[in-house]
Design a protein around this motif. Structure first.
Motif, PDB file in Angstrom:
ATOM      1  N   VAL A  76      -0.241  -0.081   4.950  1.00  0.00           N
ATOM      2  CA  VAL A  76      -0.539   1.201   5.579  1.00  0.00           C
ATOM      3  C   VAL A  76      -0.635   0.926   7.059  1.00  0.00           C
ATOM      4  N   SER A  77       0.260   1.490   7.819  1.00  0.00           N
ATOM      5  CA  SER A  77       0.173   1.221   9.241  1.00  0.00           C
ATOM      6  C   SER A  77       0.070   2.528   9.999  1.00  0.00           C
ATOM      7  N   GLY A  78      -0.503   2.406  11.152  1.00  0.00           N
ATOM      8  CA  GLY A  78      -0.685   3.605  11.951  1.00  0.00           C
ATOM      9  C   GLY A  78      -1.485   3.289  13.182  1.00  0.00           C
ATOM     10  N   THR A  79      -1.537   4.252  14.061  1.00  0.00           N
ATOM     11  CA  THR A  79      -2.294   4.042  15.289  1.00  0.00           C
ATOM     12  C   THR A  79      -3.782   4.197  15.003  1.00  0.00           C
ATOM     13  N   ALA A  80      -4.571   3.948  16.018  1.00  0.00           N
ATOM     14  CA  ALA A  80      -6.018   3.978  15.839  1.00  0.00           C
ATOM     15  C   ALA A  80      -6.467   5.363  15.399  1.00  0.00           C
ATOM     16  N   GLY A  81      -7.416   5.379  14.483  1.00  0.00           N
ATOM     17  CA  GLY A  81      -8.015   6.645  14.088  1.00  0.00           C
ATOM     18  C   GLY A  81      -7.142   7.523  13.233  1.00  0.00           C
ATOM     19  N   THR A  82      -6.198   6.922  12.537  1.00  0.00           N
ATOM     20  CA  THR A  82      -5.344   7.765  11.708  1.00  0.00           C
ATOM     21  C   THR A  82      -5.778   7.733  10.249  1.00  0.00           C
ATOM     22  N   GLY A  83      -6.847   7.036   9.962  1.00  0.00           N
ATOM     23  CA  GLY A  83      -7.363   7.084   8.599  1.00  0.00           C
ATOM     24  C   GLY A  83      -6.859   5.986   7.699  1.00  0.00           C
ATOM     25  N   LYS A  84      -6.484   4.859   8.298  1.00  0.00           N
ATOM     26  CA  LYS A  84      -5.993   3.750   7.480  1.00  0.00           C
ATOM     27  C   LYS A  84      -7.091   3.212   6.569  1.00  0.00           C
ATOM     28  N   THR A  85      -8.263   3.034   7.171  1.00  0.00           N
ATOM     29  CA  THR A  85      -9.376   2.505   6.384  1.00  0.00           C
ATOM     30  C   THR A  85      -9.737   3.466   5.258  1.00  0.00           C
ATOM     31  N   SER A  86      -9.643   4.744   5.545  1.00  0.00           N
ATOM     32  CA  SER A  86      -9.969   5.720   4.503  1.00  0.00           C
ATOM     33  C   SER A  86      -9.006   5.613   3.335  1.00  0.00           C
ATOM     34  N   ILE A  87      -7.742   5.408   3.638  1.00  0.00           N
ATOM     35  CA  ILE A  87      -6.758   5.253   2.563  1.00  0.00           C
ATOM     36  C   ILE A  87      -7.061   3.986   1.767  1.00  0.00           C
ATOM     37  N   ALA A  88      -7.350   2.940   2.529  1.00  0.00           N
ATOM     38  CA  ALA A  88      -7.650   1.659   1.878  1.00  0.00           C
ATOM     39  C   ALA A  88      -8.862   1.797   0.972  1.00  0.00           C
ATOM     40  N   THR A  89      -9.896   2.442   1.484  1.00  0.00           N
ATOM     41  CA  THR A  89     -11.115   2.554   0.698  1.00  0.00           C
ATOM     42  C   THR A  89     -10.894   3.419  -0.530  1.00  0.00           C
ATOM     43  N   SER A  90     -10.094   4.435  -0.369  1.00  0.00           N
ATOM     44  CA  SER A  90      -9.909   5.288  -1.533  1.00  0.00           C
ATOM     45  C   SER A  90      -9.110   4.559  -2.609  1.00  0.00           C
ATOM     46  N   PHE A  91      -8.235   3.674  -2.173  1.00  0.00           N
ATOM     47  CA  PHE A  91      -7.508   2.833  -3.134  1.00  0.00           C
ATOM     48  C   PHE A  91      -8.488   1.918  -3.870  1.00  0.00           C
ATOM     49  N   ALA A  92      -9.392   1.342  -3.091  1.00  0.00           N
ATOM     50  CA  ALA A  92     -10.398   0.455  -3.683  1.00  0.00           C
ATOM     51  C   ALA A  92     -11.305   1.232  -4.623  1.00  0.00           C
ATOM     52  N   ASN A  93     -11.717   2.379  -4.179  1.00  0.00           N
ATOM     53  CA  ASN A  93     -12.618   3.216  -4.959  1.00  0.00           C
ATOM     54  C   ASN A  93     -11.982   3.594  -6.287  1.00  0.00           C
ATOM     55  N   GLU A  94     -10.690   3.910  -6.221  1.00  0.00           N
ATOM     56  CA  GLU A  94      -9.976   4.317  -7.421  1.00  0.00           C
ATOM     57  C   GLU A  94      -9.898   3.147  -8.409  1.00  0.00           C
ATOM     58  N   ALA A  95      -9.651   1.952  -7.861  1.00  0.00           N
ATOM     59  CA  ALA A  95      -9.581   0.770  -8.732  1.00  0.00           C
ATOM     60  C   ALA A  95     -10.908   0.583  -9.454  1.00  0.00           C
ATOM     61  N   CYS A  96     -12.007   0.738  -8.708  1.00  0.00           N
ATOM     62  CA  CYS A  96     -13.326   0.562  -9.311  1.00  0.00           C
ATOM     63  C   CYS A  96     -13.603   1.670 -10.328  1.00  0.00           C
ATOM     64  N   ASN A  97     -13.142   2.870 -10.017  1.00  0.00           N
ATOM     65  CA  ASN A  97     -13.328   3.962 -10.969  1.00  0.00           C
ATOM     66  C   ASN A  97     -12.613   3.684 -12.282  1.00  0.00           C
ATOM     67  N   ARG A  98     -11.514   2.944 -12.187  1.00  0.00           N
ATOM     68  CA  ARG A  98     -10.807   2.570 -13.413  1.00  0.00           C
ATOM     69  C   ARG A  98     -11.511   1.434 -14.136  1.00  0.00           C
TER      70      ARG A  98
END
Lengths: 104, 576
Positions: free
Chosen positions: B282-304
């Protein structure tokens, strides 16, 4: 010489570690006996130990190079390594000859 | 030189002793030569003693091969104390006759050399130690100390030659350590002359103030071996070497899919999400929500119910958790349940290789199904781009082999130039999401699109990426005559459309009602016509009846008349 032999430090306590009847061992025994008889008559106890027979001693006495003569008394403790053919060094090591400093 | 043609023939015959040191046996294809001495050399403090001690301890604990450790430098107690932190209980091993430590002390000040000698004392000690516990492994650390304790070099050299020969005859696998010499010599006293089967060099280098330990198998007679420099790590579990370059591209693949945690993103990815075990950038400039995407991926894995490690190089776990709470993601419950593991460290805390090693180790221990690295770009601070790329290649290789999903985030500083060489890893990853700023009408919105996604049908559309308290969402952007509309412009457009629809539906209703009314009107007209018809019919009937009636009456009248005329007796014409 006589004064030094009967110094107040008392009798020399020596232990010679040898390995069986290896040439070095045989020479060392003969050499040290001759030196002691010449320079420390009746003023020494010499124990000859065959390390092959008492391998545990090798660890306990920190033996590495053999044959080795361990001078336990008088202080300082000295370890004389080799076949004792270098008479001057043996005498220095035993403290009979003065001027023991780092050789070689 | 290391592998001569003649020794190549006996290659399959060469027996090896596994060291038990993490990774070393992989580099050497099974360990060090069995029944032969191996030389380990390197600078002071590079880990020689620990290395050889671990060889002995692993032998005793894992391979049931008792070992003798001859220490020329440290006393047994000191050694034991030094390695307690690594969980090596030397005293217990000694008590159970798995280990013997013999400290050889040579004090030159109390030694006088008086002629010919040999090192039989050492042989006897060693022989006794080996026999007493039936040792299979021997370490001589550092035998070169003999040279400082005794002065007759020619005796020592010939004795060392005899010692190594003797060790071979005894059939013990030995490690001899040696300090690195000057002028390119591997050891100070040229020990490599005596130990010619296997030579391992340890190194401890500091670049950019960051130290990395490395290991290299310089020579291994009769065996193939990895020739690269491999970084190694000394930590609470001892030494681990990293066989980092995987040479094959044989990783298994899965056609299973995993959700990204953002339903609308899954939809863009053929409706099901990423492939299992794939790598996502996931690439992008600062403040584009990369960490949010990453965390939601992690969160989803844990939810599974799967495990996930999150390597954070920028933010602390608490920070991330707090921030994600605002998006409706509760990460702390996953941490509590042990599914989520945060590993936050500053990039500068180790060198790149170390980071890789730490990551490998963590992954091996924790066995996650998903790994997040946020962001990889920060690692550039401790290495060059090419180093980072080679590290990531190895990491991706490793993760693919283990079938672990990995998501990297990367910060692009300048997104107009050369998007294709994003840390050079874009060609390696399976899926690449770009998050971009879209600046329009005085506001900044996020646009996301899928740059690539191998092996699946994916949307080519730019979506607007909306981060709200309800979570992450991808909204279809509005494609109007003015181009792509996002943010409030899109909202406005959507409102406009809504109004139009409402108007439309209203007018539709009116028409319907009019038709209803008209039909009602017509019907009533029909009704009135019908009643008119009835009345006309009635009228007709009436006329007819009157006619009849008149006819009747006339007839009656005529008869009456006739009758009357007859009665008057022919009086002529009554009408006249």
């Amino acid at each position: 010489m006589k004064d030094q032999e009967s110094d107040p430090q008392g009798r020399y306590k020596l232990q010679l570690f040898v390995t069986g009847a290896s040439p070095n061992s045989v020479r060392a025994i003969a050499n040290i006996k001759r030196i002691c008889e010449t320079h420390l008559p009746d003023n020494y106890d010499l124990e000859i130990t065959d390390v092959y027979r008492q391998p545990l001693l090798a660890h306990d006495k920190q033996l590495v190079a053999l044959p080795m003569l361990l001078k336990m008394h008088p202080h300082p403790v000295m370890r004389l390594v080799g076949d004792m053919s270098d008479k001057e060094k043996v005498l220095k090591g035993l403290g009979i000859l003065p001027g023991l400093q780092e050789n070689d | 030189m290391a592998i001569s043609p003649s020794s190549k023939k006996e290659l399959p015959l060469l027996q090896k002793t596994p060291t038990g040191i993490d990774g070393l046996d992989e580099i050497t294809n099974g360990g060090i030569p069995k029944g032969r001495p191996t030389l380990i050399c390197g600078d002071a403090g590079c880990g020689k003693t620990l290395f050889s001690l671990e060889f002995i301890v692993r032998g005793a604990t894992q391979f049931n091969e008792p070992g003798v450790f001859v220490a020329f430098e440290e006393k047994a107690d000191e050694l034991a104390a030094n390695v307690t932190s690594l969980g090596f209980d030397l005293k217990r091993l000694v008590a159970t006759k798995k280990l013997r430590i013999d400290h050889v002390h040579i004090d030159r000040s109390e030694i006088q050399e008086t002629g010919e000698y040999d090192l039989d004392g050492l042989f006897i000690r060693l022989g006794y130690a080996i026999d007493s516990i039936k040792a299979k492994r021997v370490v001589l650390d550092t035998i070169e100390n003999l040279f400082s304790g005794l002065s007759n070099e020619s005796i020592i050299r010939s004795e060392l030659r005899r010692l190594f020969q003797w060790l071979k005859e005894k059939g013990v696998t030995a490690i001899i350590t040696g300090e690195k010499g000057v002028n390119g010599l591997l050891t100070r006293q040229g020990m490599e002359e005596y130990v010619s089967d296997c030579v391992i060099v340890l190194d401890h280098r500091v670049t950019n103030q960051i130290s990395t330990r490395r290991l290299r198998v310089v020579k291994y007679r009769g065996s193939v071996h990895g020739t690269n420099e491999y970084p190694f790590l000394i930590d609470a579990d001892g030494i681990s070497v990293l066989p980092v370059t995987s040479l094959t591209l044989e990783s298994r693949v899965s056609s299973q899919r995993v959700s990204s945690g953002i339903p609308s993103l899954d939809e863009m990815l053929g409706g099901k999400g990423f492939f299992k075990g794939s790598s996502v950038l996931v690439s992008g400039t600062a403040g584009t929500g990369k960490t949010s995407i990453a965390t939601s991926f992690a969160n989803e894995a844990c939810n599974r119910g799967e495990r996930c490690i999150y390597f954070a190089f920028e933010e602390s776990p608490d920070q991330i958790m707090r921030n994600m709470k605002s998006l409706g993601m509760n990460l702390s419950k996953h941490i509590k349940s042990g599914l989520l593991n945060f590993q936050a460290s500053r990039p500068t805390s180790h060198g790149l290789e170390m980071h890789l090693l730490v990551i490998f180790k963590m992954i091996r221990q924790f066995k996650p199904s998903t790994v997040i690295l946020d962001p990889i770009t920060n690692l550039v601070t401790v290495g060059t781009v090419s180093e980072l790329k080679s590290m990531l290649v190895r990491l991706i290789d490793f993760l693919q082999k283990e079938q672990v999903n990995v998501l990297f985030t990367a910060l692009t500083l300048n997104y107009t130039v050369n998007e294709q060489t994003d840390e050079g890893v874009s060609s390696l990853v399976d899926a690449w999401l770009m998050v971009k700023d879209i600046e329009l009408n005085g506001e900044r919105n996020r646009g996301m699109y899928i740059m690539k996604s191998r092996g699946m049908n994916h949307s080519n559309q730019v979506r607007e990426f909306v981060i709200s308290s309800k979570g992450l969402e991808l909204v279809e952007v509005f494609l109007g005559p003015d181009g792509v509309l996002t943010g409030s412009a899109r909202e406005e457009r959507m409102l406009m459309e809504k109004a139009e629809t409402a108007l439309k539906s209203f007018s539709q209703g009116r028409k319907d009602r009019e038709i209803d009314r008209k039909s009602l009107q017509l019907e009533s007209q029909i009704e009135s016509l019908r009643s008119e018809f009835e009345s006309v019919k009635d009228e007709l009937n009436k006329i007819y009846l009157e006619d009849e009636l008149r006819k009747e009456v006339m007839k009656k009248n005529r008869e009456q008349m006739t009758l009357t005329r007859r009665n008057k007796g022919g009086s002529g014409n009554p009408k006249k």
